[in-house]
Design a protein around this motif. Structure first.
Motif, PDB file in Angstrom:
ATOM      1  N   LEU A   1       0.843  -1.196   0.000  1.00  0.00           N
ATOM      2  CA  LEU A   1       0.000   0.000   0.000  1.00  0.00           C
ATOM      3  C   LEU A   1       0.883   1.252   0.000  1.00  0.00           C
ATOM      4  N   GLY A   2       0.612   2.166  -0.937  1.00  0.00           N
ATOM      5  CA  GLY A   2       1.357   3.420  -0.979  1.00  0.00           C
ATOM      6  C   GLY A   2       2.610   3.413  -1.836  1.00  0.00           C
ATOM      7  N   ASP A   3       3.000   2.259  -2.353  1.00  0.00           N
ATOM      8  CA  ASP A   3       4.239   2.159  -3.149  1.00  0.00           C
ATOM      9  C   ASP A   3       4.219   3.059  -4.388  1.00  0.00           C
ATOM     10  N   ILE A   4       5.392   3.502  -4.777  1.00  0.00           N
ATOM     11  CA  ILE A   4       5.560   4.132  -6.092  1.00  0.00           C
ATOM     12  C   ILE A   4       5.945   3.022  -7.058  1.00  0.00           C
ATOM     13  N   ALA A   5       5.015   2.762  -8.000  1.00  0.00           N
ATOM     14  CA  ALA A   5       5.157   1.604  -8.892  1.00  0.00           C
ATOM     15  C   ALA A   5       5.367   2.072 -10.322  1.00  0.00           C
ATOM     16  N   VAL A   6       6.261   1.391 -11.013  1.00  0.00           N
ATOM     17  CA  VAL A   6       6.520   1.689 -12.429  1.00  0.00           C
ATOM     18  C   VAL A   6       6.149   0.464 -13.247  1.00  0.00           C
ATOM     19  N   ILE A   7       5.427   0.688 -14.344  1.00  0.00           N
ATOM     20  CA  ILE A   7       5.116  -0.388 -15.288  1.00  0.00           C
ATOM     21  C   ILE A   7       5.869  -0.096 -16.572  1.00  0.00           C
ATOM     22  N   GLN A   8       6.780  -0.992 -16.945  1.00  0.00           N
ATOM     23  CA  GLN A   8       7.524  -0.847 -18.205  1.00  0.00           C
ATOM     24  C   GLN A   8       6.721  -1.498 -19.306  1.00  0.00           C
ATOM     25  N   GLY A   9       6.233  -0.705 -20.256  1.00  0.00           N
ATOM     26  CA  GLY A   9       5.481  -1.272 -21.381  1.00  0.00           C
ATOM     27  C   GLY A   9       4.002  -0.995 -21.238  1.00  0.00           C
ATOM     28  N   GLY A  10       3.421  -0.333 -22.247  1.00  0.00           N
ATOM     29  CA  GLY A  10       2.000   0.024 -22.207  1.00  0.00           C
ATOM     30  C   GLY A  10       1.171  -0.756 -23.207  1.00  0.00           C
ATOM     31  N   GLY A  11       1.518  -2.012 -23.440  1.00  0.00           N
ATOM     32  CA  GLY A  11       0.685  -2.894 -24.269  1.00  0.00           C
ATOM     33  C   GLY A  11      -0.465  -3.456 -23.441  1.00  0.00           C
ATOM     34  N   PRO A  12      -1.191  -4.432 -23.971  1.00  0.00           N
ATOM     35  CA  PRO A  12      -2.335  -4.980 -23.237  1.00  0.00           C
ATOM     36  C   PRO A  12      -1.975  -5.473 -21.832  1.00  0.00           C
ATOM     37  N   ILE A  13      -0.829  -6.160 -21.693  1.00  0.00           N
ATOM     38  CA  ILE A  13      -0.457  -6.688 -20.369  1.00  0.00           C
ATOM     39  C   ILE A  13      -0.008  -5.546 -19.447  1.00  0.00           C
ATOM     40  N   GLY A  14       0.752  -4.595 -19.984  1.00  0.00           N
ATOM     41  CA  GLY A  14       1.195  -3.458 -19.172  1.00  0.00           C
ATOM     42  C   GLY A  14       0.020  -2.629 -18.679  1.00  0.00           C
ATOM     43  N   LEU A  15      -0.951  -2.379 -19.554  1.00  0.00           N
ATOM     44  CA  LEU A  15      -2.101  -1.553 -19.157  1.00  0.00           C
ATOM     45  C   LEU A  15      -3.016  -2.301 -18.194  1.00  0.00           C
ATOM     46  N   ALA A  16      -3.076  -3.613 -18.325  1.00  0.00           N
ATOM     47  CA  ALA A  16      -3.846  -4.406 -17.342  1.00  0.00           C
ATOM     48  C   ALA A  16      -3.113  -4.405 -16.002  1.00  0.00           C
ATOM     49  N   THR A  17      -1.803  -4.595 -16.040  1.00  0.00           N
ATOM     50  CA  THR A  17      -0.998  -4.595 -14.809  1.00  0.00           C
ATOM     51  C   THR A  17      -1.139  -3.253 -14.094  1.00  0.00           C
ATOM     52  N   MET A  18      -1.079  -2.163 -14.864  1.00  0.00           N
ATOM     53  CA  MET A  18      -1.214  -0.826 -14.282  1.00  0.00           C
ATOM     54  C   MET A  18      -2.525  -0.707 -13.506  1.00  0.00           C
ATOM     55  N   GLN A  19      -3.617  -1.227 -14.095  1.00  0.00           N
ATOM     56  CA  GLN A  19      -4.916  -1.105 -13.427  1.00  0.00           C
ATOM     57  C   GLN A  19      -4.973  -1.955 -12.154  1.00  0.00           C
ATOM     58  N   TRP A  20      -4.375  -3.139 -12.192  1.00  0.00           N
ATOM     59  CA  TRP A  20      -4.354  -3.974 -10.980  1.00  0.00           C
ATOM     60  C   TRP A  20      -3.499  -3.335  -9.884  1.00  0.00           C
ATOM     61  N   VAL A  21      -2.370  -2.729 -10.299  1.00  0.00           N
ATOM     62  CA  VAL A  21      -1.477  -2.086  -9.326  1.00  0.00           C
ATOM     63  C   VAL A  21      -2.221  -0.947  -8.627  1.00  0.00           C
ATOM     64  N   ARG A  22      -3.021  -0.208  -9.386  1.00  0.00           N
ATOM     65  CA  ARG A  22      -3.847   0.851  -8.780  1.00  0.00           C
ATOM     66  C   ARG A  22      -4.862   0.247  -7.824  1.00  0.00           C
ATOM     67  N   ALA A  23      -5.557  -0.793  -8.325  1.00  0.00           N
ATOM     68  CA  ALA A  23      -6.591  -1.423  -7.492  1.00  0.00           C
ATOM     69  C   ALA A  23      -5.991  -1.996  -6.209  1.00  0.00           C
ATOM     70  N   ALA A  24      -4.717  -2.420  -6.288  1.00  0.00           N
ATOM     71  CA  ALA A  24      -4.062  -3.034  -5.131  1.00  0.00           C
ATOM     72  C   ALA A  24      -3.493  -2.003  -4.160  1.00  0.00           C
ATOM     73  N   GLY A  25      -3.607  -0.707  -4.497  1.00  0.00           N
ATOM     74  CA  GLY A  25      -3.268   0.313  -3.501  1.00  0.00           C
ATOM     75  C   GLY A  25      -1.948   1.026  -3.665  1.00  0.00           C
ATOM     76  N   ALA A  26      -1.370   0.994  -4.868  1.00  0.00           N
ATOM     77  CA  ALA A  26      -0.132   1.763  -5.074  1.00  0.00           C
ATOM     78  C   ALA A  26      -0.411   3.249  -4.869  1.00  0.00           C
ATOM     79  N   GLY A  27       0.600   3.987  -4.394  1.00  0.00           N
ATOM     80  CA  GLY A  27       0.440   5.421  -4.164  1.00  0.00           C
ATOM     81  C   GLY A  27       0.519   6.210  -5.455  1.00  0.00           C
TER      82      GLY A  27
END
Ligand code: ZN
Ligand code: ZN
Length: 344
Positions: free
Chosen positions: A164-190
């Motif tokens: 919770l609160g982490d600064i998270a970076v997603i390398q790559g904005g393809g389908p998997i990167g954009l899905a990962t980004m949304q899960w990271v938000r849902a999981a509570g990244a800062g």
């Protein structure tokens, strides 16, 4: 019936198959849509011998026939592709490692006993009944066709070291990167940052909830330094799937930070072990998913926490499949997720 198969370097063939019938423990799925995955693109580019059951593994559809031994599913059920549940019988299950079930794993990579001779780029597909999950009633077939890649990202984030609160970076904005980004938000990244060279994908990343999206290189280094007081990101998700990207993911992380490997690079990747040691980097890696994760992921798409429609940029018939693959392989495609409608 014709199924599209990748049969060599930049070669797609429409191969004729008899109309499928279900095995006693199997079902036949009338395919509604099947997504084109990075794995399909790699196969198309490399031309290396390819498991035909895996070409086209992101499908949704409706059951049109049920095997004699199947009593948990009915004709007319809407379903999505899944991995089989843990078997309880294999060596891993008997050792108490049901989340590493060998039968479940083989099903996820299309090597189970009832693996079909083609994938979902076909109007019909016969698979083991254990390989389907009923579609959440809140999802359309179009949304359901993206459940498989969304669940890949779900599993990766769920097993990663995010806090919770982490600064998270997603390398790559393809389908998997954009899905990962949304899960990271849902999981509570800062704060969530997407690193992606394509401007349209960067825009989409922000529309889907990323706090920042930047081009790789100097711009990224500056932004992450600003956000982290020069320390580096708490966690970096590698979703590019190219050899150079493994080390660059670690380079963006802070000392004591974490890297989660999701993108699958062909061949070996050069790394700097000294940098990994100095950072005492924690690494998780992720392939596929567990049976139960499909229902969890679908529920969070249905309630709106994860969006799939904006990722879907076009639909083609089987006749346009090869052109779609060539475009996605070009490296300059404006598409994100292309779905194939085999009945078009
Ligand atoms: Zn895939
Ligand atoms: Zn097992």
């Amino acid at each position: 019936m014709h199924a599209a198969l990748i049969t060599g370097t930049e070669t797609v063939e429409l191969v004729e198959f008899p109309d499928p019938t279900p095995a006693p423990a199997g079902v036949v799925v009338d395919i509604a849509y099947c997504g084109i995955c990075g794995t399909d693109i790699h196969a198309y580019q490399s031309g290396r011998p390819y498991n035909p059951a895996i070409c086209g593994h992101e499908w949704s559809g409706t059951l049109s026939a049920i095997g004699a031994e199947v009593n948990s599913l009915s004709e007319g059920d809407r379903v999505v592709v899944a991995a089989a549940p843990a078997c309880g019988q294999c060596t891993a299950c008997r050792r108490g490692q049901a989340d590493r079930c060998q039968v479940s794993f083989l099903s996820a990579v299309g090597r189970d006993e009832l693996a079909p001779p083609h994938g979902g780029f076909a109007p019909r597909l016969a698979v083991a009944s254990s390989r389907v999950v009923r579609t959440d009633s809140g999802l359309t077939d179009l949304q359901a066709a993206q459940v498989e890649p969304i669940t890949v990202a779900f599993h990766a984030v769920r097993t990663s070291a995010l806090r919770l609160g982490d600064i998270a970076v997603i390398q790559g904005g393809g389908p998997i990167g954009l899905a990962t980004m949304q899960w990271v938000r849902a999981a509570g990244a800062g704060k969530v940052v997407v690193v992606e060279p394509n401007a349209q994908r960067r825009e989409l990343a922000c529309a889907l909830g990323a706090h920042h999206s930047v081009a790789p290189g100097e711009e990224t280094d500056t932004l992450i330094a600003e956000l982290t007081h020069g320390l580096g990101a708490d966690i970096v998700y590698e979703c590019v799937g190219r050899p150079f990207a493994v080390q660059s993911a670690v380079d963006l992380a802070r000392r004591g930070g974490a890297m989660c490997l999701i993108g699958l690079a062909e061949g070996d990747a050069p790394i700097s072990p000294g940098a990994w040691l100095v950072k005492e980097i924690a690494v998780t890696s992720s392939l596929a998913y567990l049976h139960e994760e499909f229902e969890m992921a679908m529920g969070m798409i249905a309630d709106g926490r994860i969006q799939v429609e904006p990722l879907h940029t076009s639909t083609t018939g089987l006749d346009g499949f090869e052109a779609a693959l060539a475009d996605l392989a070009s490296g300059t495609s404006e598409q994100v997720k292309v779905l194939v409608d085999p009945n078009r």
